[in-house]
Scaffold this active site. Structure first.
Site, mmCIF file in Angstrom:
data_model
loop_
_atom_site.group_PDB
_atom_site.id
_atom_site.type_symbol
_atom_site.label_atom_id
_atom_site.label_comp_id
_atom_site.label_asym_id
_atom_site.label_seq_id
_atom_site.Cartn_x
_atom_site.Cartn_y
_atom_site.Cartn_z
ATOM 1 N N LYS A 25 75.186 61.733 59.884
ATOM 2 C CA LYS A 25 73.776 61.452 60.616
ATOM 3 C C LYS A 25 73.928 60.838 62.173
ATOM 4 C CE LYS A 25 70.965 59.531 57.825
ATOM 5 N NZ LYS A 25 70.060 58.481 59.171
ATOM 6 N N GLY A 98 64.947 56.777 62.016
ATOM 7 C CA GLY A 98 64.619 55.158 62.977
ATOM 8 C C GLY A 98 66.032 55.416 64.121
ATOM 9 N N ARG A 126 58.423 50.355 60.501
ATOM 10 C CA ARG A 126 59.958 49.590 60.913
ATOM 11 C C ARG A 126 59.359 48.904 62.363
ATOM 12 N NH1 ARG A 126 64.586 53.529 59.472
ATOM 13 N NH2 ARG A 126 65.774 51.527 59.848
ATOM 14 N N GLN A 173 72.145 50.938 66.471
ATOM 15 C CA GLN A 173 70.763 51.305 67.337
ATOM 16 C C GLN A 173 70.342 50.564 68.554
ATOM 17 O OE1 GLN A 173 67.950 52.080 64.456
ATOM 18 N NE2 GLN A 173 68.644 53.881 63.311
ATOM 19 N N ASP A 319 74.866 50.760 55.613
ATOM 20 C CA ASP A 319 73.807 52.063 54.785
ATOM 21 C C ASP A 319 74.840 52.407 53.309
ATOM 22 O OD1 ASP A 319 72.571 53.185 56.636
ATOM 23 O OD2 ASP A 319 73.339 53.991 57.649
ATOM 24 N N LYS A 346 64.941 48.643 56.085
ATOM 25 C CA LYS A 346 65.377 50.184 56.357
ATOM 26 C C LYS A 346 64.017 50.714 56.314
ATOM 27 C CE LYS A 346 69.915 49.567 57.664
ATOM 28 N NZ LYS A 346 69.980 49.636 59.557
ATOM 29 N N ARG A 391 68.292 56.670 50.132
ATOM 30 C CA ARG A 391 69.596 56.458 50.026
ATOM 31 C C ARG A 391 69.098 55.760 48.491
ATOM 32 N NH1 ARG A 391 72.995 57.397 53.875
ATOM 33 N NH2 ARG A 391 72.340 57.323 55.739
HETATM 34 C C1 S3P Z 1 72.732 53.829 62.954
HETATM 35 C C2 S3P Z 1 72.921 52.410 62.574
HETATM 36 C C3 S3P Z 1 72.385 51.740 61.921
HETATM 37 C C4 S3P Z 1 71.581 52.454 60.111
HETATM 38 C C5 S3P Z 1 71.149 54.529 60.873
HETATM 39 C C6 S3P Z 1 71.904 54.524 60.985
HETATM 40 C C7 S3P Z 1 73.331 54.877 63.969
HETATM 41 O O1 S3P Z 1 70.915 51.397 62.100
HETATM 42 O O2 S3P Z 1 71.818 52.154 59.648
HETATM 43 O O3 S3P Z 1 71.345 54.680 58.937
HETATM 44 O O4 S3P Z 1 73.493 56.287 64.081
HETATM 45 O O5 S3P Z 1 72.979 54.255 64.865
HETATM 46 P P1 S3P Z 1 71.164 49.727 62.237
HETATM 47 O O6 S3P Z 1 72.502 50.087 63.689
HETATM 48 O O7 S3P Z 1 69.470 49.364 62.644
HETATM 49 O O8 S3P Z 1 71.921 48.770 61.823
#
Ligand code: S3P
Length: 438
Positions: A25, A98, A126, A173, A319, A346, A391
């Protein structure tokens, strides 16, 4: 409004066979984002056709990017260059995702048009201040609700300046958001991580021939360059593989091989944690594809034992905790998780929602502020609610194999955000699962 989808799992059975889980993803999102702002045509294979990655794809179509597909995981993105995006006609609806909202906030802060980003009820609750605060320091103009949540209105003024930012939370993120903003900023943007997080953005920017500097926990980017289109082969998502890694590990007689799974070291916490619990996982045919390490993962059942999960592994398995809590319920003795407060923000509050569901099934699962303490136990059947969190729905499906009575899981429609083939694939491997729609 999505339909009310309920999963019902019959106890028993074993998991057997070989399977390829859908594309990663995180990499799928980034392939669309970087392909869109690159010069030239990017060909993507193995793209995840789940609702989250499709939300990102639609957002770029809405900003004038020509994108062909997806067709059986193939997507062709006709990049418009760093300055070729156009103002969308209306708000960009990012659904449950997110990653889309946080990464796009950074990218859009650097445009010279204004955009509104919206999402579903979960995404709209969120925390977004984690991106708004540093982006504002770079010169962005972003309005959110008083609670610091979406909808976000980003008033593009096209002038950002570089920033050196020490992130208070370990978040890929946030890091990625700032690196994308950094593409448009004057000077250098640096992000310092409190702990390593997934590094797909960094690897992929380099794949698009955009230079980055890495010094320990600090990554820096200088604005004003250009990305050159490339071909991307998206590996299978270890976060989706995790359900079968745990399912096979806890179900006597199981033997499953998951092919072509991404094993980037910033994502393999689930393998390390399961191995510490005694699981038998072989990492086979290791290779590097498009800058990402990939392998086939063979897992055979073995008795598991409880552990104190090392905190350094938390961001590397962030995750996978819903299903790791299920593994803990099946592992002899006690398992303790600490340092994982992020799980509370989350797609749902994963500490509370998992503890509630495990307790319903008769497990002694005690939520703490930043983790959980779980004692192994016999699982009864019962009815649990995933709270619309993909999940959680899949984790309780795996738990159902271990229960004495059927397990009913409510609110499972969002499994389509990350793993639309979950039902078909789990049935093929041996899970006795039924879906009802109302
Ligand atoms: C992700 C980073 C993670 C993860 C999310 C995908 C990404 O979040 O939980 O499902 O693709 O950068 P955080 O960076 O907020 O922990």
């Amino acid at each position: 409004m999505s339909k009310a989808i309920t999963f019902q799992v019959q106890p028993g059975g074993e998991l057997h066979g070989e399977a390829r889980v859908p594309g990663d993803k995180s990499i799928s999102h980034r392939s669309i984002i970087l392909g869109s702002i690159a010069e030239g045509v990017t060909h993507i294979r193995g793209f995840l056709e789940g609702e989250d990655a499709l939300a990102t794809l639609q957002a770029f179509r809405d900003m004038g990017v020509e994108i062909e597909g997806p067709e059986q995981g193939e997507v062709v993105v006709h990049g418009v260059g760093l300055h070729g995006l156009q103002a969308p006609k209306g708000p960009l609806d990012l659904g449950n995702s997110g990653t889309s909202m946080r990464l796009l906030s950074g990218l859009l802060a650097g445009q010279n048009f204004s955009v509104t980003l919206t999402g579903d009820a979960s995404l709209s609750s969120r925390p977004m201040r984690r991106v708004i605060t540093p982006l504002t320091r770079m010169g962005a103009k972003i309005e959110a609700t008083e609670a610091g949540t979406a909808p976000l209105h980003i008033a593009g003024n096209g002038t950002l300046s570089g920033l050196s930012y020490a992130m208070p939370v370990a978040s890929a993120q946030v890091k990625s958001c700032l690196l994308l903003a950094g593409l448009y900023a004057d000077g250098v943007t640096s992000v310092i991580e409190p702990a390593p997080t997934r590094d797909h953005t960094e690897r992929m920017l380099r794949g698009f021939q955009y230079p980055l500097q890495q010094q320990g926990s600090k990554v820096s980017i200088r604005g004003g360059g250009k990305l050159l289109a490339t071909d991307i082969d998206v590996p299978g998502d270890i976060s989706s593989a995790a359900f079968f890694l745990v399912g096979a590990a806890i179900t006597p007689g199981s033997d499953v091989t998951l092919q072509h799974v991404g094993i980037n070291p910033t994502r393999t916490g689930v393998i390390e944690i399961l191995k510490l619990m005694g699981a038998g996982i072989d990492i086979l045919n290791q290779r590097v594809i498009g800058g990402e390490p990939v392998a086939d993962l063979r897992v055979r059942s073995r008795p598991l034992h409880g552990i104190d999960i090392p905190e350094r592994l938390v961001p590397l398995a962030i995750d996978e905790f819903p299903v790791l809590f299920v593994a803990a319920a099946c592992a002899e003795g006690e398992t303790r998780l600490t340092g994982a407060r992020e799980l509370r923000v989350k797609e749902s509050d994963r500490i509370q929602v998992m503890a509630d569901g495990l307790q319903t099934l008769g497990i002694d699962a005690r939520p703490t502020e930043d983790g959980m303490i779980i004692q192994s136990g016999m699982m009864a059947g019962g009815e649990v609610d995933s709270h619309g969190d993909h999940r959680i729905a899949m984790a309780f499906s795996i738990a159902g194999m271990h229960a004495r009575e059927p397990v009913l899981i409510r609110n499972c429609a969002n499994v389509n955000t990350s793993f639309p083939e979950f039902i078909e694939l789990s049935r093929r491997l041996g899970l006795n699962i039924r879906v009802t729609e109302a």
